[in-house]
Design a protein around this motif. Sequence first.
Motif, PDB file in Angstrom:
ATOM      1  N   GLY C  42     -20.103  56.412 -50.553  1.00  0.00           N
ATOM      2  CA  GLY C  42     -19.432  57.666 -50.030  1.00  0.00           C
ATOM      3  C   GLY C  42     -17.954  57.589 -50.396  1.00  0.00           C
ATOM      4  N   ASN C  43     -17.426  56.566 -51.032  1.00  0.00           N
ATOM      5  CA  ASN C  43     -15.823  56.385 -51.207  1.00  0.00           C
ATOM      6  C   ASN C  43     -15.380  57.556 -52.015  1.00  0.00           C
ATOM      7  OD1 ASN C  43     -13.300  55.323 -52.310  1.00  0.00           O
ATOM      8  ND2 ASN C  43     -13.941  53.545 -50.883  1.00  0.00           N
ATOM      9  N   PHE C  44     -14.323  57.851 -51.536  1.00  0.00           N
ATOM     10  CA  PHE C  44     -13.332  58.904 -52.340  1.00  0.00           C
ATOM     11  C   PHE C  44     -12.871  58.612 -53.693  1.00  0.00           C
ATOM     12  CE2 PHE C  44     -10.181  62.296 -52.500  1.00  0.00           C
ATOM     13  CZ  PHE C  44     -11.007  63.472 -52.357  1.00  0.00           C
ATOM     14  N   GLY C  45     -12.459  57.407 -53.778  1.00  0.00           N
ATOM     15  CA  GLY C  45     -12.092  56.786 -55.222  1.00  0.00           C
ATOM     16  C   GLY C  45     -10.643  56.813 -55.356  1.00  0.00           C
ATOM     17  N   LEU C  46      -9.575  56.813 -54.345  1.00  0.00           N
ATOM     18  CA  LEU C  46      -8.420  56.634 -54.230  1.00  0.00           C
ATOM     19  C   LEU C  46      -8.150  55.238 -54.201  1.00  0.00           C
ATOM     20  CD1 LEU C  46      -7.281  59.422 -51.647  1.00  0.00           C
ATOM     21  CD2 LEU C  46      -7.626  59.644 -54.275  1.00  0.00           C
ATOM     22  N   VAL C  47      -7.004  54.924 -55.224  1.00  0.00           N
ATOM     23  CA  VAL C  47      -6.320  53.606 -54.812  1.00  0.00           C
ATOM     24  C   VAL C  47      -4.987  54.218 -54.207  1.00  0.00           C
ATOM     25  CG1 VAL C  47      -5.309  51.564 -56.296  1.00  0.00           C
ATOM     26  CG2 VAL C  47      -7.557  52.495 -57.035  1.00  0.00           C
ATOM     27  N   TRP C  48      -4.778  53.933 -53.090  1.00  0.00           N
ATOM     28  CA  TRP C  48      -4.031  54.571 -52.402  1.00  0.00           C
ATOM     29  C   TRP C  48      -2.948  53.785 -51.508  1.00  0.00           C
ATOM     30  CZ3 TRP C  48      -3.584  59.346 -54.032  1.00  0.00           C
ATOM     31  CH2 TRP C  48      -2.893  60.330 -53.060  1.00  0.00           C
ATOM     32  N   VAL C  49      -1.679  53.952 -51.953  1.00  0.00           N
ATOM     33  CA  VAL C  49      -0.640  53.035 -51.245  1.00  0.00           C
ATOM     34  C   VAL C  49       0.197  53.710 -50.324  1.00  0.00           C
ATOM     35  CG1 VAL C  49       1.738  51.714 -51.644  1.00  0.00           C
ATOM     36  CG2 VAL C  49      -0.161  51.615 -53.287  1.00  0.00           C
ATOM     37  N   GLN C  50       0.462  55.116 -50.150  1.00  0.00           N
ATOM     38  CA  GLN C  50       1.247  55.933 -49.427  1.00  0.00           C
ATOM     39  C   GLN C  50       0.567  56.306 -48.262  1.00  0.00           C
ATOM     40  OE1 GLN C  50       1.766  60.358 -49.765  1.00  0.00           O
ATOM     41  NE2 GLN C  50       1.007  60.046 -51.930  1.00  0.00           N
ATOM     42  N   SER C  51       1.385  55.812 -47.182  1.00  0.00           N
ATOM     43  CA  SER C  51       1.027  56.093 -45.665  1.00  0.00           C
ATOM     44  C   SER C  51      -0.023  54.949 -45.395  1.00  0.00           C
ATOM     45  CB  SER C  51       0.015  57.104 -45.452  1.00  0.00           C
ATOM     46  OG  SER C  51      -1.211  57.303 -45.890  1.00  0.00           O
ATOM     47  N   LYS C  52      -0.149  53.919 -46.025  1.00  0.00           N
ATOM     48  CA  LYS C  52      -0.996  52.662 -45.686  1.00  0.00           C
ATOM     49  C   LYS C  52       0.121  51.641 -45.242  1.00  0.00           C
ATOM     50  CE  LYS C  52      -4.877  53.713 -47.323  1.00  0.00           C
ATOM     51  NZ  LYS C  52      -5.474  52.845 -48.628  1.00  0.00           N
ATOM     52  N   THR C  63      -1.805  46.119 -49.677  1.00  0.00           N
ATOM     53  CA  THR C  63      -2.335  47.025 -50.486  1.00  0.00           C
ATOM     54  C   THR C  63      -1.459  47.335 -51.642  1.00  0.00           C
ATOM     55  OG1 THR C  63      -2.761  48.390 -48.167  1.00  0.00           O
ATOM     56  CG2 THR C  63      -2.527  49.788 -50.226  1.00  0.00           C
ATOM     57  N   ARG C  64      -0.238  47.264 -51.597  1.00  0.00           N
ATOM     58  CA  ARG C  64       0.555  47.515 -52.767  1.00  0.00           C
ATOM     59  C   ARG C  64       0.251  46.374 -53.900  1.00  0.00           C
ATOM     60  NH1 ARG C  64       5.826  48.312 -54.677  1.00  0.00           N
ATOM     61  NH2 ARG C  64       5.798  48.045 -56.753  1.00  0.00           N
ATOM     62  N   ARG C  65       0.132  45.077 -53.200  1.00  0.00           N
ATOM     63  CA  ARG C  65      -0.471  44.147 -54.193  1.00  0.00           C
ATOM     64  C   ARG C  65      -1.525  44.327 -54.932  1.00  0.00           C
ATOM     65  NH1 ARG C  65      -1.079  37.749 -51.999  1.00  0.00           N
ATOM     66  NH2 ARG C  65      -1.813  36.855 -54.013  1.00  0.00           N
ATOM     67  N   SER C  66      -2.602  44.671 -54.260  1.00  0.00           N
ATOM     68  CA  SER C  66      -3.884  45.186 -54.996  1.00  0.00           C
ATOM     69  C   SER C  66      -3.519  46.652 -55.772  1.00  0.00           C
ATOM     70  CB  SER C  66      -5.008  45.896 -53.863  1.00  0.00           C
ATOM     71  OG  SER C  66      -6.245  45.862 -54.474  1.00  0.00           O
ATOM     72  N   ALA C  67      -2.782  47.377 -55.574  1.00  0.00           N
ATOM     73  CA  ALA C  67      -2.750  48.482 -56.358  1.00  0.00           C
ATOM     74  C   ALA C  67      -1.605  47.842 -57.614  1.00  0.00           C
ATOM     75  CB  ALA C  67      -1.531  49.577 -55.881  1.00  0.00           C
ATOM     76  N   ASP C  68      -1.010  46.978 -57.478  1.00  0.00           N
ATOM     77  CA  ASP C  68      -0.374  46.240 -58.592  1.00  0.00           C
ATOM     78  C   ASP C  68      -1.407  45.443 -59.498  1.00  0.00           C
ATOM     79  OD1 ASP C  68       1.811  47.292 -57.946  1.00  0.00           O
ATOM     80  OD2 ASP C  68       2.986  45.699 -57.097  1.00  0.00           O
ATOM     81  N   LEU C  69      -2.465  44.984 -58.894  1.00  0.00           N
ATOM     82  CA  LEU C  69      -3.447  44.070 -59.622  1.00  0.00           C
ATOM     83  C   LEU C  69      -4.190  44.938 -60.269  1.00  0.00           C
ATOM     84  CD1 LEU C  69      -4.219  41.303 -57.175  1.00  0.00           C
ATOM     85  CD2 LEU C  69      -3.080  40.773 -59.459  1.00  0.00           C
ATOM     86  N   GLY C 145       5.101  68.435 -49.516  1.00  0.00           N
ATOM     87  CA  GLY C 145       4.106  67.012 -49.621  1.00  0.00           C
ATOM     88  C   GLY C 145       4.902  65.929 -49.846  1.00  0.00           C
ATOM     89  N   THR C 146       4.118  64.852 -49.842  1.00  0.00           N
ATOM     90  CA  THR C 146       4.794  63.331 -50.427  1.00  0.00           C
ATOM     91  C   THR C 146       4.083  62.982 -51.697  1.00  0.00           C
ATOM     92  OG1 THR C 146       3.342  62.351 -48.865  1.00  0.00           O
ATOM     93  CG2 THR C 146       5.570  62.817 -47.988  1.00  0.00           C
ATOM     94  N   TYR C 147       4.772  62.236 -52.606  1.00  0.00           N
ATOM     95  CA  TYR C 147       4.262  61.711 -53.793  1.00  0.00           C
ATOM     96  C   TYR C 147       4.702  60.336 -53.619  1.00  0.00           C
ATOM     97  CZ  TYR C 147       4.444  60.363 -58.828  1.00  0.00           C
ATOM     98  OH  TYR C 147       4.214  59.627 -59.774  1.00  0.00           O
ATOM     99  N   CYS C 148       3.609  59.520 -54.231  1.00  0.00           N
ATOM    100  CA  CYS C 148       3.967  57.964 -54.388  1.00  0.00           C
ATOM    101  C   CYS C 148       3.440  57.571 -55.747  1.00  0.00           C
ATOM    102  CB  CYS C 148       3.220  57.297 -53.271  1.00  0.00           C
ATOM    103  SG  CYS C 148       3.509  55.445 -53.412  1.00  0.00           S
ATOM    104  N   LYS C 149       4.248  56.890 -56.423  1.00  0.00           N
ATOM    105  CA  LYS C 149       4.043  56.568 -57.878  1.00  0.00           C
ATOM    106  C   LYS C 149       2.956  55.589 -58.030  1.00  0.00           C
ATOM    107  CE  LYS C 149       8.158  53.550 -58.033  1.00  0.00           C
ATOM    108  NZ  LYS C 149       9.264  53.272 -58.642  1.00  0.00           N
ATOM    109  N   HIS C 150       2.745  54.676 -56.870  1.00  0.00           N
ATOM    110  CA  HIS C 150       2.083  53.786 -56.808  1.00  0.00           C
ATOM    111  C   HIS C 150       0.442  54.044 -56.662  1.00  0.00           C
ATOM    112  CE1 HIS C 150       5.136  51.040 -56.948  1.00  0.00           C
ATOM    113  NE2 HIS C 150       5.749  51.353 -55.901  1.00  0.00           N
ATOM    114  N   ASP C 151       0.199  55.389 -56.168  1.00  0.00           N
ATOM    115  CA  ASP C 151      -1.128  55.719 -56.209  1.00  0.00           C
ATOM    116  C   ASP C 151      -2.013  56.022 -57.378  1.00  0.00           C
ATOM    117  OD1 ASP C 151      -0.548  55.428 -53.482  1.00  0.00           O
ATOM    118  OD2 ASP C 151      -0.082  57.804 -53.375  1.00  0.00           O
ATOM    119  N   GLY C 152      -3.283  55.907 -57.252  1.00  0.00           N
ATOM    120  CA  GLY C 152      -3.891  56.120 -58.556  1.00  0.00           C
ATOM    121  C   GLY C 152      -5.531  56.767 -58.006  1.00  0.00           C
TER     122      GLY C 152
END
Lengths: 107, 461, 368
Positions: C42-52, C63-69, C145-152
């Motif tokens: 049921g996961n939505f599939g975001l690799v999400w940093v903002q607001s975490k 979280t950021r470390r995971s996004a970078d990996l 809204g808010t934008y975060c470049k680390h999100d995917g």
Amino acid sequence: MPTRIDAAGEPIAFTFDGVRVEARAGDSLAAALLAAGIDTTRRSAVSGMARGPYCMMGTCFECLVVVDGVPNRQACMVEAADGLVVTTQDGAVDAFAHEDGGREMLA
Amino acid sequence: MSAYDVVVIGAGPAGMAAAVEARGAGLSVLVLDEAGAPGGQIWRGVEAAGPSRRGVLGGDFAKGADLAAAFRASGADYRPRATVWNISPEKVVDYSAGGGSRQAAAGAVIVATGAVERPVPMAGWLLPGVTTAGASQILLKTSGIVEPDTVFVGSGPLLWLVASQMVAAGVPPKAIVETVPHGRLMAAAKHLPGALKNAAALAKGVRMMWAVKAAGVPVHTGVTDVAIAGATHAEAVTFKGADGAMRIETRHVALHMGVVPNPQITRLLVCDHVFDTAQRAFVPVLDADRMTSRAGVYVAGDGGGILGAAAAVLTGRLAAMGAAEAAGRPVDEGARGAVRAALAKDAAVRPLLETLYAPAEAALAPADDVVVCRCEEVTAGAIRHAARLGAAGPNQVKSYLRAGMGPCQGRVCGMVVAELIAAARGVTPGDVGYYRIRPPLKPLPLSELAELGEAEPVAAQ
Amino acid sequence: MTDTIVVGGGLVGAAVAYGLARAGDTVTVLDEGDVAFRASRGNFGLVWVQSKGDGRPEYTRWTRRSADLWPEFTAELRDLTGIETHYSKPGGLHFALSEEEMDARKSLIHRMHNVHGAAEYGAEILDGDEVRKLVPGLGPDVVGGTYCKHDGHASPLYLLRALHEGILAHGGRIVGDARATEVAPDGAGFRAETAAGTFRGDRLVLAAGLGNRALGPGVGLTVPVAPQKGQILVTERAAMAFEMPTHVVRQTSEGTFMIGDSHEDVGFNLTSTTPTMAAIAARAVKMFPFLKDLRIVRSWGALRVMAPDGYPIYEESRDHPGAFTVNCHSGVTLAAAHALALAPMLAAGRLGAELDVFNAGRFDADAH
């Protein structure tokens, strides 16, 4: 070619990809297309391969067509009517088809 | 939201009979059906068919007109072209009609959504020009359209019925390629004494086959290795028959391997199901009143197990009697006993048919390169690999491969996927289960769903 | 070589098991049957940093470390298994539909920047016009809204399959239909009782999602996770038009649109309910009017695995060293960290100090 065994139903006509298709009132779009010898109605959104009516009872979603601009309609579940503009469902729908300039804005 | 004592889904033999019976018991009844006129698949177009078309389709078809007339006169609130897309555990029925969605609260739900044709995956079955045999019959019933170039492939009573109706219409099919394995007739013969209790059905079957053969239609029996040749359209049927490798040139192939219960609604409602080995299909568990494991939800007709149209009328009546009784209405036990007796007599022919026309193993075990999920184009080989990877059942295969995620929502591939996983794991389909079915039961425009939404938004993260 | 049993074959268990197998452990994954509370499906599939990690900076960093990996992680999986997770990192957007929502987003971003520094955290506050430049066709109710470049985003389903294939490729095994009913110390190691028999190993990792709560005490672990339901709608395939993921809508690599964002505390119930589906649809049409004609093909409900404070729980049993538990509700976002950072710690037999803060003991402290 398919034949009709009786003369039931008033003659009507619609177009498919711009070509006039003669039909009878009471036909589904899919039945009218098959009677006219047309049995490819869509291209797969996955591979692009040609597909056509399979179950004729609304189960398989193979006979998808665009009807008067509305995509992904089941040709076997839509009654044929005079003047309908029907086209091949060519792969996936375009979510921006009805948005003025939406597509261009993205480009 | 409107409320009814009974909401019947489907206006075929079972749904119409259920509605008439429930109205007779004084219940308020809503009937929702996807088609534009009553009849279901078996009696499709029965009201509109003129005398000549009825003549071609035979006496059993014409009987449908009487029930349709009784149904029209029953006082049931009948909504054609209505598509049910969700039913809550509390029996609120959501349906789409005329471009908008509505809700109806049901005291009881009678599911009368019938059967679907068992998928027959083989090389070439995706090609335009390949349909089901049922599709051929729908063309004949609703539009009087017949295709003399048709080659019927597979097995089952419907295949012979459509072929015989084409013969009666004066347009016999090009050939019949029957996949019933040699030896099946002997195995089925032991059920003959029991089947004679419904001698009329047996006699009808024999007459159909005789009529087709008498019309000079080539009939190839006991064939194996069937495939459809063609690049962008069906061009020929190839198979191994009594005389070795055969090829029949045709642009119209009609496949059939029997029918199985349409599982969408009983699965949506998470009713208990069992795998019926004789029918080689999942069937919902029903009590004597045709009630499922979910209180107040009944199944009438072939959706509860394949019994045919005559039995569907009877099970429709039983379900309505059960719903009426549950609603506190008196039920005539004499009438109910008579319906049960007629049902037993009618069903006597099933063991013979089920044995004779059990699907050929090849239909359940297509080669690795054959596409099984037509929407997402997932092959049998990929599904077998997923089972080896650890997928215990169809839902994990769906997650891995997207099988069953297309617009048909698993309606076509579900049975084959369960069979493939079961075979790969060395267990039965009953052990691996079936797709979990979720709303909407048919694709639904986002705007139509949104219009049902409350003004206040869902809490955002 | 260490024999490690991983209980749970979802995104969390599979990422950890993949990392362990990659690090040289002999891994056995015990997975449930076909019908289970699988948050992974049921996961939505975001690799999400903002607001975490608001109020828990260690979680932001993790979280950021995971996004970078993630780029390295997805490339490795593709090379090993041939499966593409369709990870992309165009940045992500979170919309606000009212000034109140916008003010809440602004204060959140300011708090995060105060802790992490704007350069490090990397989120931007956008007004309505700026948001519309990034995503054309947004509805008039979107005020900013808010934008975060680390999100995917990535496909959670392809990710799960790639992890399973990767586990096998590294010599591990996955046992299906093996729901664990009990885990316990066993000599110098551990055992797990399952529907498919008893399994023994030198080490044990509990990654059974909501199942961890009942299993944990068997090896001296208290795992206070509870279900939070989310419902998701998915449309038919559409031509690719929408690269950037948002917190409520994203277009998948197949072209379908996933529409989500509901949070319900309803216990162990996966039913898709019409009122919630309709509310999700109504909100989506407000934000993205161009989606209105697309048809919904599926919906589903899934249960997030939530600790009382919403953060992960990583812990080794004090009474039975060698038994670990791994819990979170961000199985896709954290998959790279779980496989490439957490698993090497587990393979070495010790959690790193940076994870101390995620010990379940924090809930005892809260109680005092």
